[in-house]
Scaffold this motif. Sequence first.
Motif, mmCIF file in Angstrom:
data_model
loop_
_atom_site.group_PDB
_atom_site.id
_atom_site.type_symbol
_atom_site.label_atom_id
_atom_site.label_comp_id
_atom_site.label_asym_id
_atom_site.label_seq_id
_atom_site.Cartn_x
_atom_site.Cartn_y
_atom_site.Cartn_z
ATOM 1 N N ASP A 226 -54.537 5.223 -14.849
ATOM 2 C CA ASP A 226 -53.354 6.026 -14.560
ATOM 3 C C ASP A 226 -53.467 6.525 -13.128
ATOM 4 O O ASP A 226 -54.445 7.185 -12.762
ATOM 5 C CB ASP A 226 -53.283 7.202 -15.537
ATOM 6 C CG ASP A 226 -52.015 8.018 -15.396
ATOM 7 O OD1 ASP A 226 -51.338 7.910 -14.348
ATOM 8 O OD2 ASP A 226 -51.698 8.780 -16.320
ATOM 9 N N ALA B 200 -48.241 -7.095 -19.280
ATOM 10 C CA ALA B 200 -49.675 -7.304 -19.089
ATOM 11 C C ALA B 200 -50.137 -8.585 -19.786
ATOM 12 O O ALA B 200 -50.904 -9.375 -19.221
ATOM 13 C CB ALA B 200 -50.451 -6.102 -19.614
ATOM 14 N N ALA C 186 -57.071 -0.653 -17.861
ATOM 15 C CA ALA C 186 -56.126 0.455 -17.949
ATOM 16 C C ALA C 186 -56.533 1.581 -17.013
ATOM 17 O O ALA C 186 -57.709 1.953 -16.938
ATOM 18 C CB ALA C 186 -56.051 0.971 -19.386
ATOM 19 N N SER D 127 -59.839 7.853 -13.823
ATOM 20 C CA SER D 127 -59.545 6.529 -14.382
ATOM 21 C C SER D 127 -59.525 5.471 -13.286
ATOM 22 O O SER D 127 -59.924 4.323 -13.502
ATOM 23 C CB SER D 127 -58.215 6.540 -15.139
ATOM 24 O OG SER D 127 -57.104 6.626 -14.254
ATOM 25 N N THR E 273 -53.318 -1.701 -14.806
ATOM 26 C CA THR E 273 -52.000 -1.347 -15.297
ATOM 27 C C THR E 273 -52.119 -0.158 -16.236
ATOM 28 O O THR E 273 -53.211 0.143 -16.734
ATOM 29 C CB THR E 273 -51.331 -2.538 -16.023
ATOM 30 O OG1 THR E 273 -50.023 -2.168 -16.460
ATOM 31 C CG2 THR E 273 -52.165 -2.980 -17.225
ATOM 32 N N ARG E 274 -51.026 0.534 -16.463
ATOM 33 C CA ARG E 274 -51.087 1.697 -17.350
ATOM 34 C C ARG E 274 -51.319 1.297 -18.797
ATOM 35 O O ARG E 274 -51.995 1.990 -19.536
ATOM 36 C CB ARG E 274 -49.786 2.501 -17.242
ATOM 37 C CG ARG E 274 -49.626 3.277 -15.952
ATOM 38 C CD ARG E 274 -48.259 3.918 -15.860
ATOM 39 N NE ARG E 274 -47.206 2.913 -15.842
ATOM 40 C CZ ARG E 274 -45.901 3.187 -15.877
ATOM 41 N NH1 ARG E 274 -45.510 4.430 -15.981
ATOM 42 N NH2 ARG E 274 -45.003 2.221 -15.832
ATOM 43 N N ASN E 275 -50.747 0.181 -19.194
ATOM 44 C CA ASN E 275 -50.817 -0.234 -20.599
ATOM 45 C C ASN E 275 -51.213 -1.702 -20.674
ATOM 46 O O ASN E 275 -50.400 -2.584 -20.412
ATOM 47 C CB ASN E 275 -49.459 -0.004 -21.275
ATOM 48 C CG ASN E 275 -49.464 -0.384 -22.746
ATOM 49 O OD1 ASN E 275 -50.498 -0.757 -23.304
ATOM 50 N ND2 ASN E 275 -48.305 -0.284 -23.387
ATOM 51 N N THR E 276 -52.456 -1.961 -21.049
ATOM 52 C CA THR E 276 -52.940 -3.342 -21.096
ATOM 53 C C THR E 276 -52.361 -4.131 -22.258
ATOM 54 O O THR E 276 -52.505 -5.352 -22.309
ATOM 55 C CB THR E 276 -54.475 -3.370 -21.194
ATOM 56 O OG1 THR E 276 -54.890 -2.635 -22.359
ATOM 57 C CG2 THR E 276 -55.108 -2.748 -19.954
ATOM 58 N N SER E 277 -51.702 -3.444 -23.198
ATOM 59 C CA SER E 277 -51.105 -4.124 -24.347
ATOM 60 C C SER E 277 -49.633 -4.440 -24.146
ATOM 61 O O SER E 277 -49.002 -5.050 -25.015
ATOM 62 C CB SER E 277 -51.265 -3.259 -25.612
ATOM 63 O OG SER E 277 -52.620 -3.023 -25.900
ATOM 64 N N SER E 278 -49.076 -4.031 -23.012
ATOM 65 C CA SER E 278 -47.649 -4.247 -22.772
ATOM 66 C C SER E 278 -47.323 -5.727 -22.667
ATOM 67 O O SER E 278 -48.193 -6.566 -22.409
ATOM 68 C CB SER E 278 -47.215 -3.542 -21.485
ATOM 69 O OG SER E 278 -47.748 -4.213 -20.349
#
Length: 337
Positions: free
Chosen positions: A63, A45, A61, A69, A37-42
């Motif tokens: 992109d 997620a 993470a 990546s 995913t783009r943001n593992t802290s979302s």
Amino acid sequence: MAVSTKLIAVVGATGTQGGSVVDTFAVDPLWRIKAITRNTSSAKAQALLSKHPDTNIDLVAADLSDVSSLVKAFEGATAIFGVTNFWTLYGDEKIQARAADEGRSANELCFELELQQGKNIFDAAAQTQGLERLIFSEAPNVSKISDGKYKYVLHFDSKAFAVEYGQQRYPELWARTSLVRLGTYLENFLNQPYLLPEKNEEGVFVFVAPGTKETLLPLVVGGVETGTISKVLVDVPAGKHVIAYRELIKLETFVEAWSNFLGVTATIDYGGIAAKLAQMPISVELKKEILEMFNFLGEFGYIGDDETVIHPKDIGVVSGSVEEWIRERDWCGVVDA
């Protein structure tokens, strides 16, 4: 206790399709999962981890616009599930602003960006040592199938062109690749304005539809069938090209089940999409894209004359019924709107 021996890297793990793949593989102890995913802290997620607290899921993470990546995220993968999302790009305010600055439609810019993301998945997968299977979520090649008649269904062609790139650029990877094509999301009847029925003055709910009364629609629950079919595709020989659906039925079959369940009267306006789109507060380019999509599907369907496409039953996949799905949904926001 079974030991995980295989690893699947799932692109778009917090989305509808990727999330379905994670859900399906998470119940198999033989598989570990890299949830990309783009943001593992979302919030999405973290909710994914909470949903599967006792499984081998690692948030990673990456992109889709950055090949390096993806190469890192795919490391060690036995299988990869790849998916791109035109509409996520289209909904990005920065992309909308960039399109305006460049004096072009957001649709055309998103087509270019999504196509590149699809290419990046193939580029990164080709560098993944030990990869046994790439599963890529694709769409009909509208401009090719229609022989140029429909050139603006960009959210389909962007995926189809990425597949052509992968096939031509990486023959060895292509020999280990299978494709899954999602039909019409049943969820669209709950949240897409151009598919929501409207109550006329007589109290009848009117649906619009592509094609004629004989047109068959592959109706799918993207959050279920994607994972079910992908799980089978990692275990059968590569080279499969599956159209995913719960049932392949006429729209009138859906509408009949829907109206019977809700106790209302409903009908279908075949060809009424143009008039409905004209009333919607969306861009001219977006109206054009949706109208061409309806016209294409009405004329050629989701398969066209592509003889490589097979059906879920051909790989042993049988899902629940559309009627069951209808009965499990809350339609208050639709019928009371």
